[in-house]
Design a protein around this motif. Structure first.
Motif, mmCIF file in Angstrom:
data_model
loop_
_atom_site.group_PDB
_atom_site.id
_atom_site.type_symbol
_atom_site.label_atom_id
_atom_site.label_comp_id
_atom_site.label_asym_id
_atom_site.label_seq_id
_atom_site.Cartn_x
_atom_site.Cartn_y
_atom_site.Cartn_z
ATOM 1 N N ILE A 1 0.899 -1.150 0.000
ATOM 2 C CA ILE A 1 0.000 0.000 0.000
ATOM 3 C C ILE A 1 0.935 1.196 0.000
ATOM 4 C CG2 ILE A 1 -1.720 1.293 1.303
ATOM 5 C CD1 ILE A 1 -2.685 -1.358 2.479
ATOM 6 N N ILE A 2 1.043 1.862 -1.156
ATOM 7 C CA ILE A 2 2.087 2.884 -1.285
ATOM 8 C C ILE A 2 1.553 4.223 -1.750
ATOM 9 C CG2 ILE A 2 4.275 1.640 -1.492
ATOM 10 C CD1 ILE A 2 3.739 1.317 -4.451
ATOM 11 N N ASN A 3 0.263 4.428 -1.570
ATOM 12 C CA ASN A 3 -0.265 5.759 -1.835
ATOM 13 C C ASN A 3 -1.119 6.179 -0.647
ATOM 14 O OD1 ASN A 3 -2.675 7.525 -2.949
ATOM 15 N ND2 ASN A 3 -0.872 7.972 -4.142
ATOM 16 N N GLY A 4 -0.609 7.138 0.093
ATOM 17 C CA GLY A 4 -1.253 7.568 1.326
ATOM 18 C C GLY A 4 -2.599 8.231 1.086
ATOM 19 N N THR A 5 -2.710 9.014 0.016
ATOM 20 C CA THR A 5 -3.961 9.732 -0.264
ATOM 21 C C THR A 5 -5.108 8.750 -0.461
ATOM 22 O OG1 THR A 5 -2.698 11.475 -1.345
ATOM 23 C CG2 THR A 5 -5.051 11.373 -1.838
ATOM 24 N N THR A 6 -4.904 7.762 -1.316
ATOM 25 C CA THR A 6 -5.986 6.810 -1.562
ATOM 26 C C THR A 6 -6.249 5.960 -0.325
ATOM 27 O OG1 THR A 6 -4.355 5.364 -2.600
ATOM 28 C CG2 THR A 6 -5.730 6.669 -4.054
ATOM 29 N N ASN A 7 -5.208 5.636 0.422
ATOM 30 C CA ASN A 7 -5.450 4.826 1.611
ATOM 31 C C ASN A 7 -6.242 5.606 2.656
ATOM 32 O OD1 ASN A 7 -5.055 2.148 2.610
ATOM 33 N ND2 ASN A 7 -3.744 2.999 4.214
ATOM 34 N N TYR A 8 -5.953 6.907 2.735
ATOM 35 C CA TYR A 8 -6.748 7.765 3.627
ATOM 36 C C TYR A 8 -8.212 7.749 3.181
ATOM 37 C CZ TYR A 8 -8.632 11.957 5.781
ATOM 38 O OH TYR A 8 -9.426 12.831 6.482
ATOM 39 N N ILE A 9 -8.438 7.928 1.878
ATOM 40 C CA ILE A 9 -9.810 7.979 1.348
ATOM 41 C C ILE A 9 -10.525 6.642 1.563
ATOM 42 C CG2 ILE A 9 -11.177 8.160 -0.784
ATOM 43 C CD1 ILE A 9 -9.095 10.236 -1.776
ATOM 44 N N LEU A 10 -9.844 5.548 1.257
ATOM 45 C CA LEU A 10 -10.487 4.231 1.399
ATOM 46 C C LEU A 10 -10.793 3.922 2.859
ATOM 47 C CD1 LEU A 10 -8.417 2.111 -1.178
ATOM 48 C CD2 LEU A 10 -10.653 3.191 -1.499
ATOM 49 N N THR A 11 -9.869 4.297 3.747
ATOM 50 C CA THR A 11 -10.096 4.071 5.171
ATOM 51 C C THR A 11 -11.344 4.822 5.639
ATOM 52 O OG1 THR A 11 -7.714 3.817 5.517
ATOM 53 C CG2 THR A 11 -9.039 4.230 7.466
ATOM 54 N N LYS A 12 -11.458 6.078 5.200
ATOM 55 C CA LYS A 12 -12.619 6.893 5.556
ATOM 56 C C LYS A 12 -13.899 6.302 4.980
ATOM 57 C CE LYS A 12 -11.772 10.968 7.603
ATOM 58 N NZ LYS A 12 -12.563 11.463 8.749
ATOM 59 N N MET A 13 -13.850 5.896 3.719
ATOM 60 C CA MET A 13 -15.048 5.329 3.083
ATOM 61 C C MET A 13 -15.496 4.079 3.828
ATOM 62 S SD MET A 13 -14.305 5.865 -1.047
ATOM 63 C CE MET A 13 -15.929 5.324 -1.631
ATOM 64 N N ALA A 14 -14.521 3.263 4.238
ATOM 65 C CA ALA A 14 -14.858 2.029 4.945
ATOM 66 C C ALA A 14 -15.455 2.333 6.312
ATOM 67 C CB ALA A 14 -13.611 1.152 5.087
ATOM 68 N N ARG A 15 -14.864 3.314 7.008
ATOM 69 C CA ARG A 15 -15.315 3.580 8.377
ATOM 70 C C ARG A 15 -16.624 4.330 8.432
ATOM 71 N NH1 ARG A 15 -9.679 5.391 11.087
ATOM 72 N NH2 ARG A 15 -8.715 3.330 11.021
ATOM 73 N N GLU A 16 -16.815 5.255 7.475
ATOM 74 C CA GLU A 16 -17.948 6.174 7.596
ATOM 75 C C GLU A 16 -19.050 5.909 6.588
ATOM 76 O OE1 GLU A 16 -16.166 10.036 7.401
ATOM 77 O OE2 GLU A 16 -14.821 9.609 9.081
ATOM 78 N N GLY A 17 -18.823 4.959 5.697
ATOM 79 C CA GLY A 17 -19.844 4.685 4.688
ATOM 80 C C GLY A 17 -20.070 5.864 3.756
ATOM 81 N N ALA A 18 -19.083 6.754 3.700
ATOM 82 C CA ALA A 18 -19.242 7.973 2.908
ATOM 83 C C ALA A 18 -18.922 7.704 1.435
ATOM 84 C CB ALA A 18 -18.324 9.062 3.457
ATOM 85 N N SER A 19 -19.302 8.621 0.588
ATOM 86 C CA SER A 19 -19.042 8.474 -0.852
ATOM 87 C C SER A 19 -17.637 8.956 -1.176
ATOM 88 C CB SER A 19 -20.048 9.289 -1.659
ATOM 89 O OG SER A 19 -19.685 10.655 -1.627
ATOM 90 N N PHE A 20 -17.130 8.482 -2.295
ATOM 91 C CA PHE A 20 -15.800 8.879 -2.737
ATOM 92 C C PHE A 20 -15.689 10.394 -2.848
ATOM 93 C CE2 PHE A 20 -13.077 10.079 -6.336
ATOM 94 C CZ PHE A 20 -11.862 9.633 -5.863
#
Lengths: 432, 432
Positions: free
Chosen positions: A160-179
């Motif tokens: 996992i070598i892109n922090g921006t996308t990992n931040y976004i995916l982590t948030k989407m997983a935790r909060e059920g939010a949209s991209f």
């Protein structure tokens, strides 16, 4: 105190990373290579605007807006390139190499796209082109792969070598939010760029995995041979359904020997929630390496940030100051055999499909028929949310290991079935 | 093919690790340093019994039972010491250094106990004494600390660096088994030695953390300044109670700046079950490093095993073959200031106590009284299992952060209370 003659450093770029490197040099971190090593001194820094306020205060005569004042200064021994982007960074690096200067760079794009020219050029000119900072921020990974682990035949890298996308995916997983919502928030917090495409389309991860593949496998990996899918089309549902099934979604970058070739790929993947990689959250990066002697190794840390990146730049600078011979592309040099690249079409894994189907009997029979003829074996089918108004329902199918080629063909066929409104998601499940 | 003159290797010890190194050399892993580097050739191997069956087949003339045939052979350039134990390994290493040979060793005991003599001796003789394999098996950690991370001021190292104890603790946690039972099983499986004391008493971990402390902090750490507690007195109850409270028990090895000193310690610790370190199970090792630029880093892999250890030995051998200047003790050399060691008495953390008490009213008041006077603040008290027959019960107390010194004093006082049958466990809780 060292009495050795200093090595003069010319800095290209004085943004957040450049400022952290400059600050480190002013703090004396360039003197840490030990007795007998040459101390490092900041001689010149190329900036676009000499008047701009910066987090680090440098003497006015250190700053210049003229590239030649850095690149053509015969007193400058090492160029640190932290401008980013392909051009003019690439030209500057080539110019520095040709005038006999060592180069330390954080530029994954240049390394990926132009490394095949630049690395041998550095070799011919007897200088070093070091780039620990190009992958994984401050995590030592180029160093270990090209030195500590050199005796290993590497079979696999997963990261996992892109922090921006990992931040976004982590948030989407935790909060059920949209991209879109999470991206906007990440931009506000400075975790995503105003133009986020390099990150969210997977380009940045593709550059980095290509760079790692060169170091680990001695492979020359043209960017168009990296299979690449970004995260922009991921829907909130996928995270919910994946969690139900026991998975997390990560943007995986992988390079793995497959048959007689090397498959290099970047795509969102379902990772079993209970394996360590599923828990690498937020802006953390991880690189998992498998070597034939050492077995599996795990390197984790902050994948970005000015200080962490400066740590890696200093690692390379101090290597040069000590005269340490490390060639991050040694494996290319040593092995005459060119590594063959494998096509994604031959990739085999389990798959997750979400099909939006007409909510009526017989749908599954039609879909299962197509999959069966394509030799794709179904592991589970779950009907998830239904939209009574539209008369549609989400059908989530998990498969047994199947060939990418067959899956793509089957999905085309399924998307044309009258009972299927659309193929909403086709995601790969990473094996563990 | 390299035309450079080979570097001759003399191997001291042909046990499982020595055999893996010899096999690697026969497979040509000594030629992987790249163009221009000198290939490595196995010239001689010192064994105790030349007739013994071994996993690797070497020409009869390669084997010798005479140390001088290896150490005094002027054609041998590098000694690989994989005998283990302090003597005669230490004398052999010193002899090799004095005759101008480089030394690569996996010997944490020698490095810990005699590194202060041997490392400067190597420096004086212009040879290298490299020891990546001495800590963490194949995990690159000495290399990253002494090279990639050199610009960082390291503030903390926390590690699980003894596979035998981690295997035992993992089993005890999962199966509720007793230490003796699990140890016997580990011995049967070859995970524990016939004489397990070096592992289970914490000596092995103490050697390793002292070695890491030298590399990371430039600290000279005499073995008797490492606070050390093993795992032999851990009871099955502790694992059950710890789990109830949300913790796992690990043998932690740590070196951390505390005040103006460095505290180096090895002891069982309660780790919150949800942090990554709690999940490093079985024979895995992990080293967590915190640097001022790079932030927290995590290195994980197989901490033992002949192949993994050989990977590290080869990393060092190839460094020498490339002429790469790496001094794993560079931080000692560079900083005039001697690192002061801090005493365990000043350590502050939360504590877990298990007191076997008389099952009658007023007990807690007496205990709480002693703790209060010692300025130890109670976070929770739970009465666990009771033994009706004996009229005793387990009282488990978790404290807020408290001073080690106060805890030791209070425990002595509590153990003398008539209402307390015995202090069954005093364990430290690692902060996260």
């Amino acid at each position: 105190m060292s009495t050795a003659q200093p090595l003069n450093v010319g800095l290209l770029g004085l943004g957040v990373v450049g400022s952290a490197v400059a600050a480190g040099l002013l703090e004396g971190r360039g003197n840490l290579a030990g007795d007998g090593a040459r101390p490092l001194v900041l001689k010149r820094a190329l900036v676009r605007d000499a008047k701009k306020k910066r987090p680090v205060r440098l003497p006015a005569r250190t700053l210049t807006t003229d590239p030649s004042a850095v690149l053509d200064d015969p007193d400058i021994d090492i160029i640190v390139e932290v401008m980013g982007g392909e051009q003019p960074a690439c030209d500057y690096i080539a110019r520095a190499i040709r005038s006999g200067k060592h180069v330390v760079t954080a530029n994954k794009e240049v390394l990926c796209k132009r490394g095949d020219e630049l690395l041998p050029m550095a070799e011919r000119h007897g200088v070093r082109l070091l780039h620990e900072a190009s992958v994984g921020g401050g995590i030592p990974i180029i160093g270990p792969l090209s030195s500590d682990l050199l005796a290993n035949r590497i079979s696999s890298i997963r990261a996992i070598i892109n922090g921006t996308t990992n931040y976004i995916l982590t948030k989407m997983a935790r909060e059920g939010a949209s991209f879109d919502d999470v991206l906007r928030e990440a931009q506000k917090l400075g975790y995503a760029e105003a133009d986020p495409s390099a990150d969210v389309e997977g380009w940045d991860a593709a550059y980095k995995i290509a760079v790692l593949a060169r170091v680990a496998f001695g492979a020359s990996v043209p960017l168009d041979r990296v299979y690449r899918e970004g995260i922009v089309s991921l829907q909130a549902q996928e995270f919910r359904y994946a969690a139900t099934l026991g998975y997390t979604i990560k943007l995986l970058a992988a390079a793995r020997r497959a048959g007689d070739g090397l498959l290099v790929r970047v795509h969102p993947a379902l990772i079993p929630s209970d394996v360590p990689m599923a828990k690498v959250d937020g802006v953390l990066n991880v690189v998992e390496v498998e070597g034939d002697l050492v077995g599996p190794l795990w390197f984790q840390g902050r994948g970005a940030g000015p200080q962490a990146t400066a740590s890696a730049v200093f690692g390379d600078l101090l290597r040069i100051a000590r005269g340490a011979e490390i060639r991050p592309h040694a494996r290319t040099g040593r092995r005459g055999d060119k590594v063959k690249l494998a096509p994604m079409a031959n990739h085999e894994c389990k798959y997750y499909f979400r099909l939006v189907c007409k909510d009526r009997p017989g749908v599954l029979a039609r879909i299962a028929g197509v999959l069966g003829r394509s030799k794709i074996s179904i592991a589970s089918v779950i009907q998830m949310d239904a939209d009574a108004e539209k008369g549609e329902a989400d059908l989530v199918i998990m498969t047994h290991p199947s060939l990418e080629r067959s899956v793509q063909r089957a999905m085309k066929e399924i998307s044309e079935l009258p009972v299927v409104a659309r193929v909403a998601a086709v995601l790969r499940v990473e094996g563990y």
